[in-house]
Structures are given as C-alpha cells and as structure tokens.
Design an enzyme around this catalytic site. Structure first.
Site, PDB file in Angstrom:
ATOM      1  N   GLY A  14      -4.749  -9.188   3.531  1.00 44.19           N
ATOM      2  CA  GLY A  14      -5.483  -8.533   2.615  1.00 44.19           C
ATOM      3  C   GLY A  14      -4.840  -8.292   1.114  1.00 44.19           C
ATOM      4  CG  HIS A  54       3.757  -1.810  -4.961  1.00 45.26           C
ATOM      5  ND1 HIS A  54       2.623  -2.402  -4.740  1.00 45.26           N
ATOM      6  CD2 HIS A  54       4.659  -2.582  -5.245  1.00 45.26           C
ATOM      7  CE1 HIS A  54       2.948  -3.867  -5.188  1.00 45.26           C
ATOM      8  NE2 HIS A  54       4.101  -3.980  -5.399  1.00 45.26           N
ATOM      9  CB  CYS A  84      13.524  14.291 -10.529  1.00 44.88           C
ATOM     10  SG  CYS A  84      13.931  14.992 -12.043  1.00 44.88           S
ATOM     11  CG  ASN A 103      -1.724  -1.172   1.382  1.00 40.90           C
ATOM     12  OD1 ASN A 103      -2.054  -1.732   0.047  1.00 40.90           O
ATOM     13  ND2 ASN A 103      -2.184  -1.585   2.373  1.00 40.90           N
ATOM     14  CB  ALA A 159      -6.682  -7.512   8.029  1.00 41.27           C
TER      15      ALA A 159
END
Length: 242
Positions: free
Chosen positions: A189, A120, A128, A103, A233
C-alpha cells in the site's frame, strides 16, 4: 506481476527474517483518506497548509483543527484484513518479523501488532514544539480550538507528534539496520513516491533479496520489486501469509 487469483502462500523458512513496510493504501482500506488519492488534498486541505513546519508556524489553529479531524477519523476506523494478517504473522515469526509503517494511525496496534515502528510519527502522541527534552507522550484527547492548544512546562506549544514534510523520519538507523538483517522484504500500500521509504526496496535489492509489492496500483518504484501482486492488501496478504 500477478493478480490476486494467482497468489499462493509464500514460504518463510526458519532462518528467514521478514521486513514489512506499510503505506497509506493499507489505512485507506479501512476508510481513512489519503492525500495521494485526493489529488493532493485531504478533505479540502493542501499538504503545504497542514502538514509542514511552515504551516504550523503560520497557522497553528488550522493545523490543530486538521489533526483533530484526523484523530476523529482514526477513532471511527477499524483494522482490516491486512492489519490482521500482519499481526498473525508477527505472532508466528516473533523477532524475525519487523513492521515499519508510514501510517500515523494505530490500526496495526488495534489489530494485535505489538512491535510497530512509526517512521512518520503517531497520531495519538504529542510533543513540545521546542524539543525541550520532555519527549513525546501519549495524548488521547481530541484536539479542539486553537485557543486551547496546550503549553509545555517550558512555555512551548504542544504539537502533534507527526513527521511533517520537510522533517526527518524517525528511527532511521534502526530501520536501515533491520533492512540489512532481513532476508525478505514486503511493501504493502505504498505509492513509492515518498523518500526515504521509497528507497527501502533498493537497499534490499542490492543484497539480492526477494522483494514483494502488494497494492491495487503499481508504485512509482515498481521496477525494483521481484514480485508485484496487483490487489488490495486486505485481499492479498491473508493469501500470501495464511
């Protein structure tokens, strides 16, 4: 496979090391939408239109507006019981606890987690587009119109610090090293559809470890887990790890 009513506390020994992976389902319990739950759409946006390098190059304005919406959604969301349970577990286990999340929101941190690895990327960080060496930085502003997309001192546009589809996740060497060190693995999850995260449980199973999945639906890699708990969860984790 068990239901939440059958859950008892999981014993964690003094020598155990717990690796935790959280996915979009944990954030969804705080009201944040996911692409998976909406048939590949997020409020009408297709993945390929807003979450790929190609989308950024073809229509940076649309991508910018999309992440402005995601930031606003994240700011209005609140950590749920799953986030809180994992923060308490970190306090108890210290460096024997490793939290990796798919997440990009900051709900784990807002619940009290101190050492969160965002494979992620992070919604409230930017970088930049040219990878000029500046590095990513905390960016608390809400993205606005594309004409206001800021520029780096090198001239490149500032983009969200997000790993888009087709890009390489962050911290992979560190993550795999922690999987090799852990004695237990918990996934909460996650759909088991996005690699390399979906393969973490296979690494753990090769070592014969106890592996848990927690979620209301079976993931695509369900057969790899030694124990599967069918529950949200936020409902299950406080019982598994009181």
């Amino acid at each position: 496979m068990v239901n939440v009513e059958e859950i008892g506390p999981v014993e964690i020994g003094e020598e155990d090391r717990l690796f935790v992976l959280t996915g979009a389902g944990v954030s969804a319990e705080s009201g944040l939408p996911t692409f998976r739950d909406n048939g590949g759409l997020w409020n009408g946006y297709l993945v390929e239109d807003v979450a790929t390098p190609e989308a950024w190059h073809e229509d940076a304005e649309q991508v910018w507006r999309f992440y402005a919406m995601r930031r606003r959604d994240a700011l209005s969301a609140r950590p749920n019981a799953a986030h809180t349970a994992l923060a308490r577990l970190e306090q108890r286990l210290g460096d024997r606890f490793y939290l990796c999340t798919q997440n990009v929101d900051d709900l784990h941190e807002r619940a009290g987690s101190k050492r969160v690895v965002h494979m992620h990327g992070e919604l409230f960080r930017s970088r930049c587009e040219r990878a000029c060496g500046r590095g990513d930085f905390f960016d608390e502003g809400i993205y606005t119109a594309a004409a206001e997309i800021p520029r780096c001192t090198c001239g490149g546009r500032i983009r969200p610090h997000i790993v888009w589809f087709g890009e390489t996740p962050l911290f992979m060497d560190e993550i795999y090293a922690e999987i090799e060190r852990c004695t237990m693995l918990l996934v909460a999850g996650s759909s088991g559809a996005v690699y390399p995260a979906a393969g973490f449980v296979q690494w753990a199973r090769r070592r014969g470890l106890r592996t848990f999945y927690v979620g209301p639906e079976l993931p695509l890699n369900a057969s790899q887990f030694t124990e599967r708990v069918m529950a949200n969860a936020g409902e299950a984790l406080p019982r598994l790890f009181p």
